[in-house]
Enzyme design. Structure first.
Site, PDB file in Angstrom:
ATOM      1  CG  ASN A 137      -4.692   3.158   1.984  1.00  0.00           C
ATOM      2  OD1 ASN A 137      -5.175   2.192   2.547  1.00  0.00           O
ATOM      3  ND2 ASN A 137      -3.496   3.639   2.280  1.00  0.00           N
ATOM      4  CG  ASN A 142      -4.334  -3.324   4.398  1.00  0.00           C
ATOM      5  OD1 ASN A 142      -4.030  -2.248   3.880  1.00  0.00           O
ATOM      6  ND2 ASN A 142      -5.462  -3.951   4.108  1.00  0.00           N
ATOM      7  CG  ASP A 143      -1.062   1.543   3.756  1.00  0.00           C
ATOM      8  OD1 ASP A 143      -2.081   1.015   3.268  1.00  0.00           O
ATOM      9  OD2 ASP A 143      -1.005   2.747   4.058  1.00  0.00           O
ATOM     10  N   GLY A 162      -0.792   1.453  -1.390  1.00  0.00           N
ATOM     11  CA  GLY A 162      -1.673   1.205  -0.261  1.00  0.00           C
ATOM     12  C   GLY A 162      -3.137   0.996  -0.574  1.00  0.00           C
ATOM     13  CG  ASP A 164      -7.159  -1.146   1.323  1.00  0.00           C
ATOM     14  OD1 ASP A 164      -8.211  -0.602   0.948  1.00  0.00           O
ATOM     15  OD2 ASP A 164      -6.527  -0.785   2.328  1.00  0.00           O
ATOM     16  CG  ASP A 329      -1.868 -11.533 -17.559  1.00  0.00           C
ATOM     17  OD1 ASP A 329      -2.028 -10.380 -17.999  1.00  0.00           O
ATOM     18  OD2 ASP A 329      -0.754 -12.051 -17.375  1.00  0.00           O
ATOM     19  CD  GLU A 358      -3.079  -9.288 -21.874  1.00  0.00           C
ATOM     20  OE1 GLU A 358      -2.660  -8.131 -21.901  1.00  0.00           O
ATOM     21  OE2 GLU A 358      -2.563 -10.192 -21.171  1.00  0.00           O
TER      22      GLU A 358
END
Length: 616
Positions: A137, A142-143, A162, A164, A329, A358
């Site tokens: 974090n 910006n949490d 949190g 980032d 993905d 994947e």
């Protein structure tokens, strides 16, 4: 004076009308493009209340090649051909009853020199996978962000913790010193899925970095900071689905923009129906078109609007952020024809790029089907154009082989048997090999933080063919029990948060056990950086005997011998068995210990120990 006031009033009215009309456009995507792109015909999405009621034209001599309206009047898809256009501002006029109501500027930017020829990641790289929310974090401000449902809750396994982009940038020196050359972050685009958004696979805006991670500019800066260190950035891209909160899902351009049954039906997850010659249509339909989960509507790549949107979005991010690769993905859940067109379009734009898909299957033939130029795919006249796939069968073996005695097909035979089937792959050096990832059990949980098992496993993936991938925290022995839920295998990296009891980013603070894991990883990965025989050498393997696996990597005069003793006892090898690979070499340097090794009649290998010998 009166005339001047009147003119100012008219000018103000004109500006107000122009602003009001332009404000009717809520979205324009892509937000801009580049001159000189291979994909020169672009389809611009204009979104706003009843925007389809307007006629659109260009002031410049740039051809409009198509205008597509849909059953939803809030969308207008305008295609233009930019092949002959120079960088600069284009002006779209939106008219009603012959009168221009407003004008929207659209920029064609100057393309970065030699952007087309960017080099992707390859077998000389070591890829590090991290989950940004759980790594570090860097910016607590910006949490939690207004307008995004999930707020900071570090006490909740499935909550936002949190982490980032700034937290990643702050620790790039750590990754570089570890020996990592390529960073793969799980998705960073906005995900407004309420209650479970930290993994960011249910995206709500695919042109915007989630503000809880930072900004688009922060992401671009991450790539720049990596490139300063001669490191690479891989974006985790999702073609199969978006989140239910995506703004387009909430106001669909067309009914068939997503796969509907009508509404929701879950995938059966049976990817083998994609190539099963005997598959029932219904089974295939529910695999490819069913939703991955209820909060992730399945995108319909058979719809040209969807496919073109996804192609342009991926290219936009590569060009904008200066990316070095993609990881896709749920690759094999997509519409098969649509995903191959998407992949080909990306690779046509960037011929030296790399994309790994994947393909979570447990049979080499089924995985190989999805790699570019597969002879297995060719049986059905199918080519994905996908350069790289993930070696899930090797991963399957790695979860048990180091706790097994040697038998006909147990212990180190599992490694040998995996590589026996390499003839199925068009390009074995472009396979991603890994001990674990963000969806699997933690290797150090499975083996109860056994440092010897870790050394054997990491040595194997770092020296065999392919691109080794490390999952964050493995290098300090991090655990996580998949049986307790995904949150447990995605624990916070210790030291990534101010006030953490232990900071594992610093050697002086790490525990003795953590430093054992870290020091071994660092030594191995940094040696690998210059080991060209490992990057692209021929692999020659010998049938394991007494649970000892021996293989060689050879490139011109460079020879590396790898020995993995998976026994609880010392083993003595008769070297005459390997004479065709050892040839005239009589000695070598064991990389991990730095010791000189005589290669005469026998080689003694300590219990549960890997050896990497560079032959003289």
């Amino acid at each position: 004076m009166i005339k001047t006031i009147k003119n100012l009033f008219l000018l103000a009215c004109f500006c107000l009308l122009g602003f009001s009309g332009n404000a009717q456009l809520k979205k324009v995507e892509p937000p801009y493009w580049w001159a000189g792109m291979e994909k020169s015909e672009i389809q611009i999405l204009f979104y706003g209340k009843d925007i389809a009621d307007y006629k659109v034209s260009l002031q410049e001599d740039v051809p409009i090649t198509g205008i597509r309206k849909t059953e939803n009047p809030n969308y207008l898809f305008v295609s233009i051909e930019t092949a002959q256009a120079s960088a600069g501002i284009l002006h779209f006029d939106f008219s009603k009853k012959g009168k221009v109501k407003f004008t929207r500027d659209y920029e064609l930017k100057e393309r970065t020199a030699d952007s087309k020829n960017r080099e992707g990641y390859d077998s000389s790289d070591v890829m590090y996978l991290l989950m940004p929310d759980r790594f570090a974090n860097g910016n607590p401000d910006n949490d939690s962000v207004d307008g995004l449902t999930d707020t900071y809750n570090r006490e909740k396994n499935g909550g936002r913790h949190g982490g980032d982009i700034k937290g990643i940038v702050d620790h790039l020196d750590y990754l570089e010193e570890l020996g990592v050359t390529t960073l793969w972050s799980t998705p960073l685009l906005e995900d407004n899925d309420p209650g479970y958004s930290y993994h960011t696979y249910a995206q709500s805006d695919v042109y915007k970095i989630d503000p809880r991670y930072g900004s688009n500019e922060d992401y671009k800066n991450l790539a720049s900071e990596l490139h300063k260190r001669d490191m690479k950035l891989v974006m985790d891209y999702v073609t199969n689905h978006w989140g239910a909160e995506h703004w387009m899902v909430k106001d669909l351009p067309t009914y068939d923009f997503i796969n509907q049954f009508p509404g929701y039906a879950q995938s059966n997850y049976r990817m083998e129906t994609q190539f099963d010659p005997h598959a029932a249509h219904r089974d295939h339909h529910y695999c490819a078109d069913g939703w991955f989960v209820k909060t992730m509507p399945d995108l319909n790549q058979k719809n040209p609007l969807v496919l073109n949107y996804l192609i342009q979005n991926a290219i936009w991010w590569i060009e904008y952020a200066d990316l070095d690769g993609l990881r896709v993905d749920t690759y094999s859940y997509n519409d098969k024809e649509g995903i191959s067109k998407w992949t080909k379009a990306i690779m046509d734009e960037y011929p030296n790029f790399n994309i790994v898909g994947e393909v979570w299957l447990h049979d080499q033939a089924q995985i190989a089907y999805w790699q570019k130029d597969s002879k297995i795919g060719a049986i059905q006249n199918y080519n994905t154009y996908l350069p790289s796939v993930m070696d899930f069968t090797l991963h399957d073996g790695l979860t048990s082989m180091f706790s097994e005695k040697g038998g006909w097909d147990t212990g180190m035979k599992k490694a040998y048997n995996n590589f026996v089937n390499d003839f199925l792959y068009p390009d074995t050096n472009n396979l991603l090999v890994f001990l674990e990832n963000h969806d699997t059990g933690r290797f150090n949980e499975i083996y109860d933080q056994d440092i010897n098992a870790y050394k054997l496993g990491l040595t194997l993936i770092a020296t065999t063919r392919g691109i080794p991938q490390l999952y964050y925290g493995s290098e300090i022995g991090m655990r996580g029990d998949k049986a307790k839920g995904d949150g447990d295998i995605r624990r916070d990296f210790p030291g990534g948060w101010e006030g953490d009891a232990l900071n594992a980013f610093k050697a002086s603070v790490r525990t003795e056990q953590q430093n054992q894991f870290y020091d071994f990883t660092q030594k191995l990965l940094n040696w690998r950086k210059s080991a060209k025989a490992i990057h692209s050498g021929i692999l020659t393997q010998y049938i394991p005997e007494n649970n000892v696996y021996v293989f060689f990597r050879s490139l011109n005069d460079a020879q590396v011998m790898v020995v993995l003793n998976n026994n609880d006892e010392v083993q003595t090898l008769d070297l005459s068995r390997f004479s065709e690979s050892i040839k005239s070499s009589t000695a070598g340097v064991e990389v991990l210990s730095g010791k000189q090794i005589a290669l005469k009649q026998t080689l003694t290998v300590p219990a549960k120990t890997p050896m990497i010998i560079e032959l003289n």
